[in-house]
Write a protein that holds these residues in place. Structure first.
Motif, PDB file in Angstrom:
ATOM      1  N   ASP A 197      48.533  67.464  22.961  1.00 19.36           N
ATOM      2  CA  ASP A 197      47.847  68.716  23.254  1.00 19.36           C
ATOM      3  C   ASP A 197      46.493  68.504  23.937  1.00 19.36           C
ATOM      4  O   ASP A 197      45.508  69.187  23.648  1.00 19.36           O
ATOM      5  CB  ASP A 197      47.650  69.522  21.958  1.00 19.36           C
ATOM      6  N   PHE A 198      46.471  67.527  24.864  1.00 20.87           N
ATOM      7  CA  PHE A 198      45.197  67.207  25.513  1.00 20.87           C
ATOM      8  C   PHE A 198      45.413  66.704  26.934  1.00 20.87           C
ATOM      9  O   PHE A 198      44.726  65.812  27.413  1.00 20.87           O
ATOM     10  CB  PHE A 198      44.437  66.164  24.675  1.00 20.87           C
ATOM     11  N   GLY A 199      46.425  67.277  27.600  1.00 24.78           N
ATOM     12  CA  GLY A 199      46.628  66.966  28.996  1.00 24.78           C
ATOM     13  C   GLY A 199      47.384  65.684  29.290  1.00 24.78           C
ATOM     14  O   GLY A 199      47.340  65.190  30.427  1.00 24.78           O
ATOM     15  N   GLY A 224      50.341  54.807  31.768  1.00 30.26           N
ATOM     16  CA  GLY A 224      49.751  55.838  32.616  1.00 30.26           C
ATOM     17  C   GLY A 224      49.907  57.230  32.053  1.00 30.26           C
ATOM     18  O   GLY A 224      49.947  58.212  32.806  1.00 30.26           O
ATOM     19  N   ILE A 225      49.979  57.361  30.729  1.00 28.20           N
ATOM     20  CA  ILE A 225      50.222  58.663  30.095  1.00 28.20           C
ATOM     21  C   ILE A 225      49.000  59.570  30.198  1.00 28.20           C
ATOM     22  O   ILE A 225      49.123  60.785  30.346  1.00 28.20           O
ATOM     23  CB  ILE A 225      50.625  58.463  28.620  1.00 28.20           C
ATOM     24  N   ALA A 226      47.811  58.990  30.096  1.00 26.64           N
ATOM     25  CA  ALA A 226      46.564  59.762  30.168  1.00 26.64           C
ATOM     26  C   ALA A 226      45.415  58.781  30.276  1.00 26.64           C
ATOM     27  O   ALA A 226      45.597  57.559  30.154  1.00 26.64           O
ATOM     28  CB  ALA A 226      46.405  60.650  28.938  1.00 26.64           C
ATOM     29  N   ASP A 227      44.235  59.293  30.507  1.00 28.78           N
ATOM     30  CA  ASP A 227      43.051  58.438  30.480  1.00 28.78           C
ATOM     31  C   ASP A 227      42.814  57.975  29.050  1.00 28.78           C
ATOM     32  O   ASP A 227      42.930  58.752  28.099  1.00 28.78           O
ATOM     33  CB  ASP A 227      41.828  59.203  30.999  1.00 28.78           C
ATOM     34  N   ALA A 228      42.519  56.710  28.888  1.00 29.29           N
ATOM     35  CA  ALA A 228      42.358  56.127  27.551  1.00 29.29           C
ATOM     36  C   ALA A 228      41.238  56.781  26.760  1.00 29.29           C
ATOM     37  O   ALA A 228      41.224  56.724  25.519  1.00 29.29           O
ATOM     38  CB  ALA A 228      42.127  54.627  27.660  1.00 29.29           C
ATOM     39  N   SER A 229      40.302  57.421  27.435  1.00 24.98           N
ATOM     40  CA  SER A 229      39.193  58.060  26.727  1.00 24.98           C
ATOM     41  C   SER A 229      39.664  59.220  25.862  1.00 24.98           C
ATOM     42  O   SER A 229      38.968  59.626  24.928  1.00 24.98           O
ATOM     43  CB  SER A 229      38.154  58.560  27.733  1.00 24.98           C
ATOM     44  N   ALA A 237      37.079  54.901  29.283  1.00 29.09           N
ATOM     45  CA  ALA A 237      37.373  55.735  30.445  1.00 29.09           C
ATOM     46  C   ALA A 237      37.737  54.863  31.640  1.00 29.09           C
ATOM     47  O   ALA A 237      37.146  53.807  31.862  1.00 29.09           O
ATOM     48  CB  ALA A 237      36.171  56.611  30.779  1.00 29.09           C
ATOM     49  N   GLY A 238      38.728  55.304  32.390  1.00 29.83           N
ATOM     50  CA  GLY A 238      39.198  54.546  33.541  1.00 29.83           C
ATOM     51  C   GLY A 238      40.427  53.715  33.242  1.00 29.83           C
ATOM     52  O   GLY A 238      41.174  53.361  34.157  1.00 29.83           O
ATOM     53  N   ARG A 239      40.629  53.357  31.977  1.00 30.89           N
ATOM     54  CA  ARG A 239      41.880  52.720  31.562  1.00 30.89           C
ATOM     55  C   ARG A 239      42.883  53.822  31.197  1.00 30.89           C
ATOM     56  O   ARG A 239      42.532  54.991  31.129  1.00 30.89           O
ATOM     57  CB  ARG A 239      41.638  51.774  30.396  1.00 30.89           C
ATOM     58  N   THR A 240      44.118  53.445  30.943  1.00 31.39           N
ATOM     59  CA  THR A 240      45.140  54.462  30.680  1.00 31.39           C
ATOM     60  C   THR A 240      45.852  54.221  29.351  1.00 31.39           C
ATOM     61  O   THR A 240      45.896  53.092  28.835  1.00 31.39           O
ATOM     62  CB  THR A 240      46.187  54.511  31.801  1.00 31.39           C
ATOM     63  N   ILE A 241      46.424  55.302  28.847  1.00 30.62           N
ATOM     64  CA  ILE A 241      47.189  55.275  27.599  1.00 30.62           C
ATOM     65  C   ILE A 241      48.589  54.719  27.850  1.00 30.62           C
ATOM     66  O   ILE A 241      49.230  55.026  28.856  1.00 30.62           O
ATOM     67  CB  ILE A 241      47.310  56.690  27.009  1.00 30.62           C
ATOM     68  N   MET A 242      49.078  53.911  26.904  1.00 34.77           N
ATOM     69  CA  MET A 242      50.476  53.495  26.871  1.00 34.77           C
ATOM     70  C   MET A 242      51.084  53.914  25.548  1.00 34.77           C
ATOM     71  O   MET A 242      50.378  54.055  24.533  1.00 34.77           O
ATOM     72  CB  MET A 242      50.604  51.986  27.045  1.00 34.77           C
ATOM     73  N   GLY A 267      48.523  52.781  22.659  1.00 31.69           N
ATOM     74  CA  GLY A 267      47.627  51.690  23.028  1.00 31.69           C
ATOM     75  C   GLY A 267      47.023  51.932  24.390  1.00 31.69           C
ATOM     76  O   GLY A 267      47.157  53.017  24.962  1.00 31.69           O
ATOM     77  N   ILE A 268      46.357  50.927  24.887  1.00 32.02           N
ATOM     78  CA  ILE A 268      45.741  50.981  26.206  1.00 32.02           C
ATOM     79  C   ILE A 268      46.530  50.061  27.124  1.00 32.02           C
ATOM     80  O   ILE A 268      46.779  48.892  26.807  1.00 32.02           O
ATOM     81  CB  ILE A 268      44.266  50.557  26.147  1.00 32.02           C
TER      82      ILE A 268
END
Length: 285
Positions: A197-199, A224-229, A237-242, A267-268
């Motif tokens: 629920d956060f984009g 690449g699911i979302a920004d890790a932040s 910020a700038g890394r991505t969610i896995m 994870g990241i």
């Protein structure tokens, strides 16, 4: 001379006026009978003495009762008195009213082993006209749902009662299964949107119902699911969610109840799946 000519002129005008005002009778449209609200429904025969009301309407009310006969056929072979009974046929729509119902009672003993039927209904009455809409009603009858009947495409839709726990409860909120793919007779994938629920981007999950009593939901690693932040704070910020299946925790689902439980490790992408807290999401219609 001008005065004398007025009289004939007025006579002509009056004559035309009388023609122009001639009364034309407009016929009232015939009262029509129809199935109200819809033209199809499903009746789950789950209890003895259960029933299903099929609404029937007329387009105008009257000061007398109207009688409508419901004609029923079945392409699947359902027979009155065996698979079902009808308790009020013909249907009487009372004076001053526009709606009535025909009550169908399913025979539970005929549907406990997976039998499915369809009834096709039409209406007839000597005093009412056939409607040009909802003139036929199809009632699908069946017993309890079984998980081995899973039709993965029917999982598509909105799941407004989604809750999650990721170190603390959150919800309810809305997720959606936006797409499905069959990968075998007892397996497939679903694409779920709005998890967290956060984009976040959509995530694809694998469903397996080869053992209907032990259905499984898993997911291959996706990046690449979302920004890790969104999970790990501004420092990432700038890394991505896995995401991937949480080790030792397989999700499950119910086709009959339209529910899913997802067990996810987050994870990241650039650093790996290092979280030790499972992210559990439960989805329900």
């Amino acid at each position: 001379m001008k005065i004398k000519n007025i009289v004939p002129a007025l006579a002509v005008l009056l004559a035309f006026g009388l023609v122009g005002c001639e009364k034309y009778e407009i016929a009232e449209p015939a009262t029509q009978m129809h199935f109200a609200n819809s033209s199809a429904a499903t009746y789950f025969v789950l209890q003895a003495n259960s029933s299903f009301d099929v609404p029937i309407g007329v387009t105008t009310v009257a000061d007398v009762d109207r009688t409508i006969t419901v004609n029923i056929s079945s392409p699947t072979g359902a027979q009155a008195g065996r698979e079902y009974t009808v308790t009020n046929n013909p249907v009487v729509i009372k004076a001053g009213e526009a709606l009535g119902t025909v009550k169908i009672n399913g025979n539970l003993s005929r549907y406990t082993s997976g039998r499915k039927d369809s009834l096709i209904m039409t209406l007839s009455s000597p005093d009412l006209a056939q409607s040009d809409y909802n003139s036929t009603f199809r009632l699908f009858m069946r017993g309890p749902c079984f998980e081995d009947e899973t039709k993965i495409n029917e999982m598509v839709g909105t799941y407004a009662n989604t809750n999650e726990n990721f170190g603390g409860p959150y919800g309810p909120y809305t997720t959606t299964i936006s797409a499905t793919t069959s990968t075998g007779p007892t397996s497939g994938t679903v694409t779920v949107t709005n998890i967290f629920d956060f984009g976040w981007n959509p995530i694809v999950f694998k469903l397996d119902w080869s053992d209907p009593a032990n259905t499984k939901v898993t997911l291959d690693r996706q990046t690449g699911i979302a920004d890790a932040s969104t999970v790990f704070g501004a420092a990432q910020a700038g890394r991505t969610i896995m995401v991937e299946t949480y080790p030792g925790r397989t999700g499950t689902f119910s086709y009959c109840n339209k529910t899913l439980r997802l067990e996810i490790r987050v994870g990241i992408t650039e650093l790996g799946a290092f979280t030790t807290t499972p992210y559990t999401v439960t989805m329900a219609r």
